[in-house]
Design an enzyme around this catalytic site. Structure first.
Site, PDB file in Angstrom:
ATOM      1  N   ARG A  13       0.824  -1.156  -0.130  1.00  0.00           N
ATOM      2  CA  ARG A  13      -0.040  -0.125  -0.089  1.00  0.00           C
ATOM      3  C   ARG A  13       0.934   1.344   0.163  1.00  0.00           C
ATOM      4  O   ARG A  13       0.968   1.803  -1.043  1.00  0.00           O
ATOM      5  CB  ARG A  13      -0.859   0.001   1.242  1.00  0.00           C
ATOM      6  CG  ARG A  13      -2.009   0.989   0.983  1.00  0.00           C
ATOM      7  CD  ARG A  13      -1.724   2.376   1.552  1.00  0.00           C
ATOM      8  NE  ARG A  13      -1.101   2.577   2.879  1.00  0.00           N
ATOM      9  CZ  ARG A  13      -0.826   3.504   3.239  1.00  0.00           C
ATOM     10  NH1 ARG A  13      -0.598   4.511   2.816  1.00  0.00           N
ATOM     11  NH2 ARG A  13      -0.290   3.669   4.699  1.00  0.00           N
ATOM     12  N   ASP A  14       1.543   1.558   1.068  1.00  0.00           N
ATOM     13  CA  ASP A  14       2.260   2.749   1.235  1.00  0.00           C
ATOM     14  C   ASP A  14       3.351   2.755   0.201  1.00  0.00           C
ATOM     15  O   ASP A  14       3.731   3.875  -0.416  1.00  0.00           O
ATOM     16  CB  ASP A  14       2.942   2.822   2.925  1.00  0.00           C
ATOM     17  CG  ASP A  14       3.064   4.356   2.845  1.00  0.00           C
ATOM     18  OD1 ASP A  14       2.689   5.286   2.189  1.00  0.00           O
ATOM     19  OD2 ASP A  14       3.585   4.588   4.074  1.00  0.00           O
ATOM     20  N   HIS A 205       4.656   3.934  12.693  1.00  0.00           N
ATOM     21  CA  HIS A 205       4.844   4.075  11.100  1.00  0.00           C
ATOM     22  C   HIS A 205       6.006   5.133  11.096  1.00  0.00           C
ATOM     23  O   HIS A 205       5.402   6.323  10.965  1.00  0.00           O
ATOM     24  CB  HIS A 205       3.360   4.482  10.555  1.00  0.00           C
ATOM     25  CG  HIS A 205       3.485   4.479   8.945  1.00  0.00           C
ATOM     26  ND1 HIS A 205       2.918   3.487   8.181  1.00  0.00           N
ATOM     27  CD2 HIS A 205       4.138   5.290   8.275  1.00  0.00           C
ATOM     28  CE1 HIS A 205       3.233   3.822   7.077  1.00  0.00           C
ATOM     29  NE2 HIS A 205       3.529   5.028   7.057  1.00  0.00           N
ATOM     30  N   HIS A 207       8.904   6.902   8.432  1.00  0.00           N
ATOM     31  CA  HIS A 207       9.740   6.922   7.274  1.00  0.00           C
ATOM     32  C   HIS A 207      11.217   7.257   7.458  1.00  0.00           C
ATOM     33  O   HIS A 207      11.756   7.807   8.438  1.00  0.00           O
ATOM     34  CB  HIS A 207       9.169   7.983   6.391  1.00  0.00           C
ATOM     35  CG  HIS A 207       7.917   7.470   5.487  1.00  0.00           C
ATOM     36  ND1 HIS A 207       7.602   7.233   4.409  1.00  0.00           N
ATOM     37  CD2 HIS A 207       6.636   7.129   5.908  1.00  0.00           C
ATOM     38  CE1 HIS A 207       6.603   6.767   4.143  1.00  0.00           C
ATOM     39  NE2 HIS A 207       5.642   6.787   5.246  1.00  0.00           N
ATOM     40  N   CYS A 238       5.122   9.366  -0.446  1.00  0.00           N
ATOM     41  CA  CYS A 238       3.529   9.533  -0.293  1.00  0.00           C
ATOM     42  C   CYS A 238       3.432  10.750  -1.244  1.00  0.00           C
ATOM     43  O   CYS A 238       3.736  11.851  -1.065  1.00  0.00           O
ATOM     44  CB  CYS A 238       2.986  10.101   1.318  1.00  0.00           C
ATOM     45  SG  CYS A 238       1.318  10.464   1.132  1.00  0.00           S
ATOM     46  N   ASN A 247       9.649   4.267   3.178  1.00  0.00           N
ATOM     47  CA  ASN A 247       9.281   3.614   4.828  1.00  0.00           C
ATOM     48  C   ASN A 247      10.632   3.124   5.154  1.00  0.00           C
ATOM     49  O   ASN A 247      11.708   2.685   4.444  1.00  0.00           O
ATOM     50  CB  ASN A 247       8.404   2.674   4.676  1.00  0.00           C
ATOM     51  CG  ASN A 247       6.777   3.201   4.409  1.00  0.00           C
ATOM     52  OD1 ASN A 247       6.633   3.499   3.395  1.00  0.00           O
ATOM     53  ND2 ASN A 247       5.853   3.355   5.571  1.00  0.00           N
TER      54      ASN A 247
HETATM   55  N1  COA Z   1     -12.819   4.518  -3.075  1.00  0.00           N
HETATM   56  C1  COA Z   1     -13.226   4.624  -4.610  1.00  0.00           C
HETATM   57  N2  COA Z   1     -13.927   5.551  -5.110  1.00  0.00           N
HETATM   58  C2  COA Z   1     -14.165   6.391  -4.326  1.00  0.00           C
HETATM   59  C3  COA Z   1     -14.116   6.654  -2.752  1.00  0.00           C
HETATM   60  C4  COA Z   1     -13.251   5.447  -2.591  1.00  0.00           C
HETATM   61  N3  COA Z   1     -12.718   5.217  -1.219  1.00  0.00           N
HETATM   62  N4  COA Z   1     -14.374   7.613  -2.503  1.00  0.00           N
HETATM   63  C5  COA Z   1     -14.741   8.376  -3.511  1.00  0.00           C
HETATM   64  N5  COA Z   1     -14.984   7.989  -4.416  1.00  0.00           N
HETATM   65  C6  COA Z   1     -15.309   8.168  -5.924  1.00  0.00           C
HETATM   66  C7  COA Z   1     -16.699   8.663  -5.805  1.00  0.00           C
HETATM   67  O1  COA Z   1     -17.619   7.902  -6.297  1.00  0.00           O
HETATM   68  C8  COA Z   1     -16.416   9.685  -7.002  1.00  0.00           C
HETATM   69  O2  COA Z   1     -16.594   8.964  -8.200  1.00  0.00           O
HETATM   70  P1  COA Z   1     -17.211   9.749  -9.687  1.00  0.00           P
HETATM   71  O3  COA Z   1     -16.184  10.964  -9.824  1.00  0.00           O
HETATM   72  O4  COA Z   1     -17.007   8.378 -10.558  1.00  0.00           O
HETATM   73  O5  COA Z   1     -18.627  10.005  -9.317  1.00  0.00           O
HETATM   74  C9  COA Z   1     -15.227  10.459  -6.761  1.00  0.00           C
HETATM   75  O6  COA Z   1     -14.393   9.517  -6.066  1.00  0.00           O
HETATM   76  C10 COA Z   1     -15.323  11.662  -6.357  1.00  0.00           C
HETATM   77  O7  COA Z   1     -16.142  11.441  -4.845  1.00  0.00           O
HETATM   78  P2  COA Z   1     -15.930  12.325  -3.599  1.00  0.00           P
HETATM   79  O8  COA Z   1     -16.604  11.929  -2.585  1.00  0.00           O
HETATM   80  O9  COA Z   1     -16.393  13.831  -4.397  1.00  0.00           O
HETATM   81  O10 COA Z   1     -14.554  12.373  -3.315  1.00  0.00           O
HETATM   82  P3  COA Z   1     -13.332  13.385  -3.368  1.00  0.00           P
HETATM   83  O11 COA Z   1     -13.025  13.894  -4.923  1.00  0.00           O
HETATM   84  O12 COA Z   1     -13.511  14.514  -2.335  1.00  0.00           O
HETATM   85  O13 COA Z   1     -11.942  12.435  -3.049  1.00  0.00           O
HETATM   86  C11 COA Z   1     -11.188  10.655  -1.607  1.00  0.00           C
HETATM   87  C12 COA Z   1     -11.896  11.989  -1.604  1.00  0.00           C
HETATM   88  C13 COA Z   1     -10.892  10.413  -0.319  1.00  0.00           C
HETATM   89  C14 COA Z   1     -11.717   9.749  -2.298  1.00  0.00           C
HETATM   90  C15 COA Z   1      -9.815  10.778  -2.541  1.00  0.00           C
HETATM   91  O14 COA Z   1      -9.068  12.152  -2.064  1.00  0.00           O
HETATM   92  C16 COA Z   1      -8.675   9.749  -2.421  1.00  0.00           C
HETATM   93  O15 COA Z   1      -9.055   8.658  -2.759  1.00  0.00           O
HETATM   94  N6  COA Z   1      -7.746  10.020  -1.570  1.00  0.00           N
HETATM   95  C17 COA Z   1      -6.666   9.078  -1.130  1.00  0.00           C
HETATM   96  C18 COA Z   1      -5.627   9.592  -0.532  1.00  0.00           C
HETATM   97  C19 COA Z   1      -4.794   8.460   0.078  1.00  0.00           C
HETATM   98  O16 COA Z   1      -4.656   7.381  -0.509  1.00  0.00           O
HETATM   99  N7  COA Z   1      -3.544   8.879   0.716  1.00  0.00           N
HETATM  100  C20 COA Z   1      -2.539   7.966   0.685  1.00  0.00           C
HETATM  101  C21 COA Z   1      -2.981   7.232   2.221  1.00  0.00           C
HETATM  102  S1  COA Z   1      -2.923   8.017   3.599  1.00  0.00           S
HETATM  103 ZN    ZN Z   2       3.893   6.234   5.004  1.00  0.00          ZN
END
Ligand code: COA
Ligand code: ZN
Length: 307
Positions: A13-14, A205, A207, A238, A247
Site C-alpha cells: 500500500r504505502d 509508522h 519513514h 507519499c 518507509n
Molecule cells: N474509493 C473509490 N472511489 C471513491 C472513494 C473510495 N473510497 N471515495 C470516493 N470515490 C469516488 C466517488 O464515487 C466519485 O466517483 P465519480 O467521480 O466517478 O462520481 C469520486 O471518487 C469523487 O468522490 P468524492 O466523494 O467527491 O471524493 P473526493 O473527490 O472529495 O476525494 C477521496 C476524496 C478520499 C476519495 C480522495 O481524495 C482519495 O481517494 N484520496 C486518497 C488519499 C490516499 O490514498 N492517500 C494516501 C494514504 S494516507
Molecule cells: Zn507512510
C-alpha cells in the site's frame, strides 16, 4: 514486557502508491507471495481510495479476492471514507485502517475533508466496523511534522489519538508520514499516549527520509510499543506529502529486533530474496541500510563466493 514485536508490512500500500510504475493485480499478488515467502504475516494489502487520486491502488477488491489464505496471516486495507469502507466490507476485508491527519491542510490535501469532518467520518466508520465484526485501527498521520503546517504539537496528537481510541480503534498508529521525527520527539509523543492508554494500543509508522527511522523505533520500544509498520526494501513515499521518501525498510527493522533478542517470527536472511523479487517487480532499486550486508550473509550461507 512482551518480547514479541508485530512487523506490519505496508509495502503493497504505502510503498506502491507512490511508484511511477503501476503494478498489475497479478504483480501485486506476486509481491504479496514474495512477502509471505519471506515469513511476513501481517500485510497492509492496499487501499480503497479513488482510482483517480491513486491509480496504483485501483483493483484492490479484486486483489483481496485472490489473496492466498495462508494460515495466520493478518491482511488489512486502508480506507479513507465510508465509500472505501463499504468497498472493503464487500471485498471481505477483516481489518481496516482509517487515516486522520493531525493538521487541517494535510486532511484537505489527502482526502479533501477538514480535520473535524475526517475525525467524524473515522468515528462513524469505526462504529460500522464494530457492528460488522471488522477490526479497525486508526492512523494519526503527520504526527510529528506536516509538510504544509510545520511541527505538530504533541498535545494535538494526544487528543486525536484518544478520540480515535474512544471511537473504537483497536490501535492507533502514530505515523511520521514525511520522516521528520527524531527519538526525542518520539518519546515525547509516546510517553503522553502511553500514560493515557496501554502500549498495546499503540503502533508506529516511520519513514526513513532522514535516516532516523531505526533510532525512532528504539525510542518507541523503550516506551513499550510492540508493533511497527515497515516496507520491504524501503519502498515508498507519499504522493500527497512533498519530500516524503521510503518507509523504514522491513529488513532493517527485522534485523535490529532480531539482534536485540526480540522475536518477530521473521528470519532476516529470508528477506533478501523478497527484496530482490519486489525490486524486479517495481523496477526500482531497493534495499535498506542493512541490505548489502544481508545479501553477503545470505550468499555465504548458500556457499556463493563473493569477490
Ligand atoms: N474509493 C473509490 N472511489 C471513491 C472513494 C473510495 N473510497 N471515495 C470516493 N470515490 C469516488 C466517488 O464515487 C466519485 O466517483 P465519480 O467521480 O466517478 O462520481 C469520486 O471518487 C469523487 O468522490 P468524492 O466523494 O467527491 O471524493 P473526493 O473527490 O472529495 O476525494 C477521496 C476524496 C478520499 C476519495 C480522495 O481524495 C482519495 O481517494 N484520496 C486518497 C488519499 C490516499 O490514498 N492517500 C494516501 C494514504 S494516507
Ligand atoms: Zn507512510
Amino acid at each position: 514486557m512482551s518480547d514479541f514485536v508485530i512487523v506490519n508490512e505496508v509495502g503493497p500500500r504505502d510503498g506502491l502508491q507512490s511508484q511511477g510504475k503501476t503494478l498489475s493485480i497479478q504483480e501485486r499478488l506476486t509481491m504479496i507471495d514474495a512477502l509471505l515467502a519471506g515469513g511476513i504475516r501481517s500485510i497492509e494489502v492496499g487501499s480503497f481510495v479513488s482510482p483517480k487520486a491513486v491509480p496504483q491502488m485501483a483493483g484492490t477488491s479484486e486483489l483481496f479476492s485472490l489473496l492466498p489464505m495462508a494460515g495466520a496471516v493478518a491482511y488489512s486495507a486502508l480506507v479513507p471514507n465510508l465509500r472505501g469502507y463499504e468497498l472493503a466490507r464487500e471485498a471481505g476485508v477483516q481489518s481496516v485502517a482509517v487515516v486522520l491527519s493531525a493538521t487541517e491542510t494535510m486532511n484537505q490535501r489527502n482526502i479533501n475533508m477538514s480535520l473535524e469532518q475526517t475525525a467524524t467520518v473515522c468515528a462513524e466508520l469505526m462504529q460500522r466496523a464494530r457492528e460488522d465484526g471488522i477490526e479497525a485501527r486508526a492512523y494519526v498521520a503527520v504526527a510529528f511534522e506536516c509538510p504544509f503546517e510545520g511541527l505538530t504539537p504533541p498535545a494535538v496528537v494526544e487528543s486525536l489519538a484518544m478520540r480515535m481510541l474512544e471511537a473504537g480503534a483497536r490501535k492507533v498508529i502514530v505515523a511520521d508520514t514525511i520522516g521528520a521525527a527524531n527519538p526525542h520527539a518520539v518519546r515525547q509523543v509516546l510517553e503522553r499516549l502511553a500514560s493515557r492508554s496501554t502500549a498495546g494500543q499503540l503502533s508506529c509508522h516511520f519513514h526513513d527520509t532522514r535516516g532516523m527511522a531505526l533510532a525512532n523505533v528504539l525510542a518507541a520500544l523503550d516506551c513499550g510499543v510492540r508493533e511497527f509498520d515497515s516496507s520491504i526494501g524501503g519502498l515508498g513515499g507519499c504522493p500527497f506529502s512533498p519530500g516524503a521518501t521510503g518507509n523504514l525498510a522491513t529488513e532493517d527493522l527485522v534485523l535490529m529486533l532480531d539482534a536485540m533478542g526480540l522475536r518477530t517470527g521473521i528470519e532476516p536472511l529470508a528477506l533478501v530474496n523478497t527484496v530482490r523479487r519486489v525490486q524486479a517487480l517495481t523496477n526500482t532499486p531497493l534495499g535498506g541500510h542493512s541490505f548489502r550486508w544481508l545479501e553477503r550473509q545470505s550468499g555465504k550461507r548458500q556457499g556463493v563466493n563473493h569477490v
